[in-house]
Design a protein around this motif. Structure first.
Motif, PDB file in Angstrom:
ATOM      1  N   VAL A  23      19.195 -17.626 -41.319  1.00 41.68           N
ATOM      2  CA  VAL A  23      18.044 -17.331 -40.449  1.00 41.68           C
ATOM      3  C   VAL A  23      17.677 -18.551 -39.616  1.00 41.68           C
ATOM      4  O   VAL A  23      17.458 -18.463 -38.394  1.00 41.68           O
ATOM      5  CB  VAL A  23      16.835 -16.874 -41.296  1.00 41.68           C
ATOM      6  CG1 VAL A  23      15.618 -16.677 -40.413  1.00 41.68           C
ATOM      7  CG2 VAL A  23      17.166 -15.584 -42.046  1.00 41.68           C
ATOM      8  N   PHE A  24      17.629 -19.726 -40.274  1.00 42.13           N
ATOM      9  CA  PHE A  24      17.238 -20.964 -39.590  1.00 42.13           C
ATOM     10  C   PHE A  24      18.192 -21.289 -38.439  1.00 42.13           C
ATOM     11  O   PHE A  24      17.775 -21.668 -37.336  1.00 42.13           O
ATOM     12  CB  PHE A  24      17.224 -22.104 -40.612  1.00 42.13           C
ATOM     13  CG  PHE A  24      16.791 -23.436 -40.055  1.00 42.13           C
ATOM     14  CD1 PHE A  24      15.741 -23.532 -39.153  1.00 42.13           C
ATOM     15  CD2 PHE A  24      17.442 -24.596 -40.439  1.00 42.13           C
ATOM     16  CE1 PHE A  24      15.341 -24.759 -38.645  1.00 42.13           C
ATOM     17  CE2 PHE A  24      17.045 -25.827 -39.950  1.00 42.13           C
ATOM     18  CZ  PHE A  24      16.009 -25.899 -39.045  1.00 42.13           C
ATOM     19  N   LYS A  25      19.504 -21.116 -38.675  1.00 41.20           N
ATOM     20  CA  LYS A  25      20.486 -21.452 -37.640  1.00 41.20           C
ATOM     21  C   LYS A  25      20.417 -20.491 -36.461  1.00 41.20           C
ATOM     22  O   LYS A  25      20.560 -20.912 -35.301  1.00 41.20           O
ATOM     23  CB  LYS A  25      21.893 -21.442 -38.240  1.00 41.20           C
ATOM     24  CG  LYS A  25      22.190 -22.623 -39.147  1.00 41.20           C
ATOM     25  CD  LYS A  25      23.597 -22.498 -39.712  1.00 41.20           C
ATOM     26  CE  LYS A  25      23.923 -23.631 -40.661  1.00 41.20           C
ATOM     27  NZ  LYS A  25      25.297 -23.515 -41.211  1.00 41.20           N
ATOM     28  N   ALA A 119      18.346 -27.691 -32.328  1.00 44.62           N
ATOM     29  CA  ALA A 119      19.695 -27.338 -32.755  1.00 44.62           C
ATOM     30  C   ALA A 119      20.354 -28.514 -33.486  1.00 44.62           C
ATOM     31  O   ALA A 119      21.061 -28.321 -34.486  1.00 44.62           O
ATOM     32  CB  ALA A 119      20.537 -26.932 -31.547  1.00 44.62           C
ATOM     33  N   PHE A 120      20.118 -29.718 -33.006  1.00 42.47           N
ATOM     34  CA  PHE A 120      20.684 -30.904 -33.647  1.00 42.47           C
ATOM     35  C   PHE A 120      20.145 -31.069 -35.062  1.00 42.47           C
ATOM     36  O   PHE A 120      20.905 -31.298 -36.012  1.00 42.47           O
ATOM     37  CB  PHE A 120      20.359 -32.149 -32.814  1.00 42.47           C
ATOM     38  CG  PHE A 120      20.850 -33.430 -33.427  1.00 42.47           C
ATOM     39  CD1 PHE A 120      22.186 -33.781 -33.372  1.00 42.47           C
ATOM     40  CD2 PHE A 120      19.954 -34.291 -34.062  1.00 42.47           C
ATOM     41  CE1 PHE A 120      22.645 -34.965 -33.948  1.00 42.47           C
ATOM     42  CE2 PHE A 120      20.401 -35.468 -34.644  1.00 42.47           C
ATOM     43  CZ  PHE A 120      21.747 -35.807 -34.580  1.00 42.47           C
ATOM     44  N   TRP A 121      18.838 -30.935 -35.238  1.00 46.18           N
ATOM     45  CA  TRP A 121      18.248 -31.100 -36.568  1.00 46.18           C
ATOM     46  C   TRP A 121      18.643 -29.957 -37.504  1.00 46.18           C
ATOM     47  O   TRP A 121      18.776 -30.160 -38.716  1.00 46.18           O
ATOM     48  CB  TRP A 121      16.732 -31.224 -36.463  1.00 46.18           C
ATOM     49  CG  TRP A 121      16.309 -32.561 -35.950  1.00 46.18           C
ATOM     50  CD1 TRP A 121      15.667 -32.834 -34.782  1.00 46.18           C
ATOM     51  CD2 TRP A 121      16.529 -33.820 -36.592  1.00 46.18           C
ATOM     52  NE1 TRP A 121      15.473 -34.185 -34.642  1.00 46.18           N
ATOM     53  CE2 TRP A 121      15.988 -34.819 -35.742  1.00 46.18           C
ATOM     54  CE3 TRP A 121      17.128 -34.214 -37.785  1.00 46.18           C
ATOM     55  CZ2 TRP A 121      16.036 -36.169 -36.062  1.00 46.18           C
ATOM     56  CZ3 TRP A 121      17.172 -35.559 -38.102  1.00 46.18           C
ATOM     57  CH2 TRP A 121      16.639 -36.525 -37.254  1.00 46.18           C
ATOM     58  N   VAL A 125      20.273 -30.609 -41.220  1.00 49.50           N
ATOM     59  CA  VAL A 125      19.757 -29.969 -42.436  1.00 49.50           C
ATOM     60  C   VAL A 125      20.860 -29.172 -43.117  1.00 49.50           C
ATOM     61  O   VAL A 125      21.012 -29.201 -44.349  1.00 49.50           O
ATOM     62  CB  VAL A 125      18.560 -29.054 -42.094  1.00 49.50           C
ATOM     63  CG1 VAL A 125      18.179 -28.199 -43.299  1.00 49.50           C
ATOM     64  CG2 VAL A 125      17.370 -29.892 -41.647  1.00 49.50           C
ATOM     65  N   SER A 126      21.656 -28.455 -42.321  1.00 47.53           N
ATOM     66  CA  SER A 126      22.752 -27.661 -42.877  1.00 47.53           C
ATOM     67  C   SER A 126      23.778 -28.541 -43.584  1.00 47.53           C
ATOM     68  O   SER A 126      24.250 -28.204 -44.677  1.00 47.53           O
ATOM     69  CB  SER A 126      23.438 -26.870 -41.756  1.00 47.53           C
ATOM     70  OG  SER A 126      24.550 -26.156 -42.258  1.00 47.53           O
ATOM     71  N   ILE A 127      24.129 -29.660 -42.988  1.00 45.56           N
ATOM     72  CA  ILE A 127      25.109 -30.577 -43.594  1.00 45.56           C
ATOM     73  C   ILE A 127      24.635 -31.024 -44.972  1.00 45.56           C
ATOM     74  O   ILE A 127      25.388 -30.980 -45.955  1.00 45.56           O
ATOM     75  CB  ILE A 127      25.342 -31.806 -42.689  1.00 45.56           C
ATOM     76  CG1 ILE A 127      26.040 -31.397 -41.397  1.00 45.56           C
ATOM     77  CG2 ILE A 127      26.172 -32.868 -43.423  1.00 45.56           C
ATOM     78  CD1 ILE A 127      26.033 -32.478 -40.337  1.00 45.56           C
ATOM     79  N   VAL A 128      23.386 -31.457 -45.061  1.00 45.80           N
ATOM     80  CA  VAL A 128      22.837 -31.983 -46.313  1.00 45.80           C
ATOM     81  C   VAL A 128      22.796 -30.889 -47.381  1.00 45.80           C
ATOM     82  O   VAL A 128      23.284 -31.068 -48.506  1.00 45.80           O
ATOM     83  CB  VAL A 128      21.435 -32.578 -46.091  1.00 45.80           C
ATOM     84  CG1 VAL A 128      20.815 -32.979 -47.429  1.00 45.80           C
ATOM     85  CG2 VAL A 128      21.513 -33.788 -45.169  1.00 45.80           C
ATOM     86  N   ILE A 164      28.928 -30.372 -39.204  1.00 47.32           N
ATOM     87  CA  ILE A 164      29.206 -31.727 -38.716  1.00 47.32           C
ATOM     88  C   ILE A 164      29.728 -31.663 -37.282  1.00 47.32           C
ATOM     89  O   ILE A 164      29.317 -32.427 -36.400  1.00 47.32           O
ATOM     90  CB  ILE A 164      30.225 -32.438 -39.630  1.00 47.32           C
ATOM     91  CG1 ILE A 164      29.575 -32.780 -40.972  1.00 47.32           C
ATOM     92  CG2 ILE A 164      30.752 -33.713 -38.967  1.00 47.32           C
ATOM     93  CD1 ILE A 164      30.552 -33.342 -41.993  1.00 47.32           C
ATOM     94  N   ALA A 165      30.686 -30.738 -37.065  1.00 45.93           N
ATOM     95  CA  ALA A 165      31.221 -30.572 -35.713  1.00 45.93           C
ATOM     96  C   ALA A 165      30.116 -30.197 -34.731  1.00 45.93           C
ATOM     97  O   ALA A 165      30.047 -30.725 -33.615  1.00 45.93           O
ATOM     98  CB  ALA A 165      32.309 -29.501 -35.715  1.00 45.93           C
ATOM     99  N   ALA A 166      29.242 -29.280 -35.170  1.00 42.54           N
ATOM    100  CA  ALA A 166      28.130 -28.868 -34.312  1.00 42.54           C
ATOM    101  C   ALA A 166      27.200 -30.050 -34.045  1.00 42.54           C
ATOM    102  O   ALA A 166      26.759 -30.263 -32.910  1.00 42.54           O
ATOM    103  CB  ALA A 166      27.361 -27.722 -34.961  1.00 42.54           C
ATOM    104  N   ALA A 167      26.905 -30.846 -35.095  1.00 41.32           N
ATOM    105  CA  ALA A 167      26.009 -31.997 -34.921  1.00 41.32           C
ATOM    106  C   ALA A 167      26.587 -33.023 -33.959  1.00 41.32           C
ATOM    107  O   ALA A 167      25.878 -33.582 -33.124  1.00 41.32           O
ATOM    108  CB  ALA A 167      25.737 -32.645 -36.282  1.00 41.32           C
ATOM    109  N   VAL A 168      27.907 -33.282 -34.081  1.00 44.62           N
ATOM    110  CA  VAL A 168      28.560 -34.243 -33.171  1.00 44.62           C
ATOM    111  C   VAL A 168      28.495 -33.751 -31.736  1.00 44.62           C
ATOM    112  O   VAL A 168      28.120 -34.489 -30.819  1.00 44.62           O
ATOM    113  CB  VAL A 168      30.031 -34.475 -33.599  1.00 44.62           C
ATOM    114  CG1 VAL A 168      30.773 -35.277 -32.532  1.00 44.62           C
ATOM    115  CG2 VAL A 168      30.083 -35.207 -34.931  1.00 44.62           C
ATOM    116  N   GLY A 169      28.875 -32.494 -31.539  1.00 46.04           N
ATOM    117  CA  GLY A 169      28.861 -31.945 -30.187  1.00 46.04           C
ATOM    118  C   GLY A 169      27.470 -31.883 -29.596  1.00 46.04           C
ATOM    119  O   GLY A 169      27.257 -32.270 -28.440  1.00 46.04           O
TER     120      GLY A 169
END
Length: 296
Positions: A23-25, A119-121, A125-128, A164-169
């Protein structure tokens, strides 16, 4: 707590995290104008679905033996592993193709949308959270010797890698300017390829078990050593092994003195069975065929 209940507990925790992240994403992807985050949200949907597969398959595989399943229902857990691998493969291909399409659009002069900080945050959060769930699930999978849980743990890890890929991009697009937006789909393709390999490995192992693949050579050698350690037993041969869910099936022939009484021969075969069950677990299926020494 029983093995089945332990698997339920671990999987339910994972499904709760997946439901919240799903839901969050989606919200972050819509509000943050991020195609990468929307793709990551779709991956979380597949994670949630595989949690349900694990729960269903483990429930069935934990049923006791019955007239129509005299070897038990362990193969249902293997089937669940194969389905998880397939879901993972489909999600990874979707990520890979989506990234390639965005790169093609950018290479032909198209504009890629620039995401925002929400979107970055969401990716951070998802990675952690997904790494925490991966470590927890993987540790429990080793303790409970569950292939379905190992597969599900890898699915959690793949979601963390996708994030991670999403965060980098997203981070490059936000902090380095629009010309760096293309790094998002590039990173997605790299991670997508990595996840595809993991999915193929899962499916290969599961299909091998469903096709009655033998146990690893080192396990078979250990079985033969255990059998040889029983006094008056010699030349174990015609060893046949396979895995049924989380336990082993072992069948073999042995040679013993033909002058032994039927009871003595039976006791030796029982001793072999006892030692193998002690080593590989109470659910181990053992069948020993006794042959008289010196005959063809």
């Amino acid at each position: 707590m029983s093995r089945e209940k332990e698997i339920y507990k671990v999987t339910l925790w994972g499904s709760l995290v997946n439901a919240l992240l799903m839901v969050f994403k989606f919200v972050a992807g819509l509000l943050g104008n991020s195609a990468a985050m929307m793709a990551d949200a779709v991956h979380s949907v597949s994670d949630f679905a595989t949690d349900m597969v694990v729960i269903a398959c483990v429930r069935i595989s934990s049923k006791p033996k019955d007239k129509s399943h005299e070897y038990g229902h362990g193969k249902f857990e293997t089937l669940g592993t194969a389905l998880i691998g397939l879901a993972l493969f489909v999600a990874a291909v979707s990520i890979f193709v989506g990234g390639a399409q965005r790169i093609f659009l950018w290479a032909n002069g198209g504009q890629l949308a620039q995401p925002t900080m929400i979107a970055f945050w969401a990716a951070i959060v998802s990675i952690v959270l997904k790494e925490i769930i991966y470590q927890y699930t993987n540790r429990k999978a080793k303790q409970l010797d569950s292939e379905a849980m190992r597969a599900n743990a890898w699915h959690h890890r793949s979601d963390a890698l996708t994030s991670i890929a999403a965060a980098v991009g997203i981070g490059c697009a936000i902090f380095c300017g629009e010309k760096w937006v293309v790094f998002d789909p590039i990173a997605s393709i790299i991670v997508g390829a990595f996840i595809i390999k993991g999915a193929v490995d899962l499916m290969r192992n599961a299909v091998g078990e469903l096709m009655e693949k033998s146990l690893p050579e080192e396990v078979e050698n250990e079985i033969l050593e255990i059998v040889r350690s029983v006094p008056e037993v010699s030349e174990p041969h015609d060893l046949c092994t396979r895995r049924i869910g989380n336990h082993y099936a072992i069948e073999l022939h042995i040679l013993m003195d033909g002058n032994l009484s039927l009871k003595a021969a039976h006791d030796k075969a029982t001793e072999i069975e006892r030692r193998l069950v002690e080593r590989y677990g109470e659910e181990t299926h053992v069948a020993v065929h006794v042959e008289p020494l010196g005959e063809d």
